[in-house]
Design a protein around this motif. Sequence first.
Motif: not given
Length: 165
Positions: A37-43, A68-76, A78-91
């Motif tokens: 799921s994480l690989i597909n989301f990143a693609r 870039t970071i791809s993150f998946l939090q999965k519960t029974k 739902s699934s919550q995906f987040q995609f983060i471009d680290l060039s836009l991150i300060k801290k």
Amino acid sequence: MDLGTTIIGVISITICALPFILTSRNKKKKEKELLNSLINFARQNGSEITKHEIGTYFAIGLDESKNTISFLQKTKKSSQFQFIDLSLIKKCQINNISKSLSNNETVVDKLNLNLTTLSIKDADFNLQFYNSNISFQLSSEFDSLEKWNKIINNILNNKLLNMTA
């Protein structure tokens, strides 16, 4: 030793070992599903996972070439995906949220990795590695949290060094 005792022994050992074998197989299957799921989301976001980690209820991956970071939090439920471009991150920092019990003890309620964006207009990212409402016992989430905090901060520090050079 007679044949009947040997057969009973083998059957008993099989019955005792079977739950551990099934649990291990189920865990590996779950981890594979999270990673896929994480690989597909990143693609879908134009990234490839080059470094990753799978937890009980989360999966995190890094595209080292695009930072870039791809993150998946999965519960029974739902699934919550987040995609983060680290060039836009300060801290990036660890947020350990604890709650107090009646006998003056504190227990971990949530373990988050908070990524603060460069722009005040953009919302910060909150990557939840552990939530006591979802998982009742901590396993290796704190180690994972520290590891990814270090990885992301190294990328952010290298970005800062490259900007000043």
